[in-house]
Scaffold this active site. Structure first.
Site, PDB file in Angstrom:
ATOM      1  N   ARG A 108      -1.644   0.273   6.596  1.00  0.00           N
ATOM      2  CA  ARG A 108      -0.449   0.267   7.437  1.00  0.00           C
ATOM      3  C   ARG A 108      -0.900   0.247   8.885  1.00  0.00           C
ATOM      4  O   ARG A 108      -1.356   1.250   9.423  1.00  0.00           O
ATOM      5  CB  ARG A 108       0.424   1.499   7.174  1.00  0.00           C
ATOM      6  CG  ARG A 108       1.730   1.485   7.981  1.00  0.00           C
ATOM      7  CD  ARG A 108       2.585   2.706   7.692  1.00  0.00           C
ATOM      8  NE  ARG A 108       2.018   3.918   8.254  1.00  0.00           N
ATOM      9  CZ  ARG A 108       2.446   5.154   7.955  1.00  0.00           C
ATOM     10  NH1 ARG A 108       3.405   5.322   7.074  1.00  0.00           N
ATOM     11  NH2 ARG A 108       1.888   6.200   8.516  1.00  0.00           N
ATOM     12  N   SER A 138      10.016   3.570   0.612  1.00  0.00           N
ATOM     13  CA  SER A 138      10.170   4.806   1.377  1.00  0.00           C
ATOM     14  C   SER A 138      11.600   5.305   1.266  1.00  0.00           C
ATOM     15  O   SER A 138      12.548   4.525   1.370  1.00  0.00           O
ATOM     16  CB  SER A 138       9.853   4.564   2.858  1.00  0.00           C
ATOM     17  OG  SER A 138       8.502   4.249   3.050  1.00  0.00           O
ATOM     18  N   LYS A 159       5.086   9.074  12.222  1.00  0.00           N
ATOM     19  CA  LYS A 159       6.460   8.569  12.166  1.00  0.00           C
ATOM     20  C   LYS A 159       7.266   9.223  13.291  1.00  0.00           C
ATOM     21  O   LYS A 159       8.128  10.069  13.044  1.00  0.00           O
ATOM     22  CB  LYS A 159       7.094   8.868  10.802  1.00  0.00           C
ATOM     23  CG  LYS A 159       6.530   8.055   9.659  1.00  0.00           C
ATOM     24  CD  LYS A 159       6.947   6.591   9.765  1.00  0.00           C
ATOM     25  CE  LYS A 159       6.477   5.785   8.568  1.00  0.00           C
ATOM     26  NZ  LYS A 159       6.871   4.357   8.663  1.00  0.00           N
TER      27      LYS A 159
END
Length: 205
Positions: free
Chosen positions: A31, A100, A130
């Protein structure tokens, strides 16, 4: 899905990945929101090779098209990414599609979606990976433990110091980032987390 310890990482050196995999990580996700497509493909080659050496799974974040191009085992899509059905159509029937989720409503939707193979549940605690997303708390983990039949992973601020609380709330699988990547010894950090998961017992596998 037998995977229990999931490492989500930006482009990192292959030695770091191999150390984490030796320690007990059995699925790695690339990611990286900084790299362009060519950069993602180059980094993916490192992840793919490390996963193959360890007999582990490799998943790419967000991009089903690039996941196919780099030979990933699957793709993980967020709430603002490609719909799971689209990811499944691009990846094919044998690929892994993860989703998610941050609320029980999203969890229930993913549970009912035939295109989804596994869910991430969280973030349990707010995390700098996040920014701006509040923690969903252990209550969401307990909700998943009581009602989600598909494999699911608790994610968000999980580390060696609090993994016991996540397991006590019903988690069988976890996703980590900093708990391994921020460790001076990624292999040892992974091994400690793996040992905590294994201590739950075979009934949670």
């Amino acid at each position: 899905m037998d995977a229990r310890l999931y490492l989500c990482a930006p482009a990192v050196d292959g030695d770091v990945l191999r150390a984490a995999l030796r320690g007990g990580v059995d699925i790695v996700q690339l990611r990286d929101h900084v790299l362009d497509d060519d950069g993602i493909l180059r980094a993916a080659a490192v992840f793919r090779a490390a996963a193959d050496e360890a007999g582990a799974l490799f998943v790419l974040n967000d991009r089903p098209d690039l996941a196919v191009a780099c030979g990933a085992d699957g793709v993980h899509v967020g709430q603002d990414d490609a719909a799971p059905a689209l990811a499944r159509a691009v990846m094919g029937p044998d690929a892994i599609v993860g989703r998610s989720t941050h609320t029980p409503a999203q969890g229930a939707e993913a549970q009912a979606d035939d295109a989804v193979d596994y869910l991430s549940i969280g973030p349990v605690w707010a995390t700098p990976t996040k920014p701006g997303r509040p923690g969903a708390g252990l209550e969401y983990v307990r909700w998943a433990a009581a009602g989600v039949a598909k494999p699911w992973f608790a994610i968000g601020g999980v580390d060696a110091g609090n993994v016991g609380a996540v397991i006590d709330a019903g988690a069988e699988r976890i996703v980590v980032v900093r708990a391994i990547l921020g460790a001076t010894d990624p292999e040892a950090a992974a091994a400690r987390l793996r040992a905590s998961l294994e201590a739950v017992g075979s009934g949670h596998a």
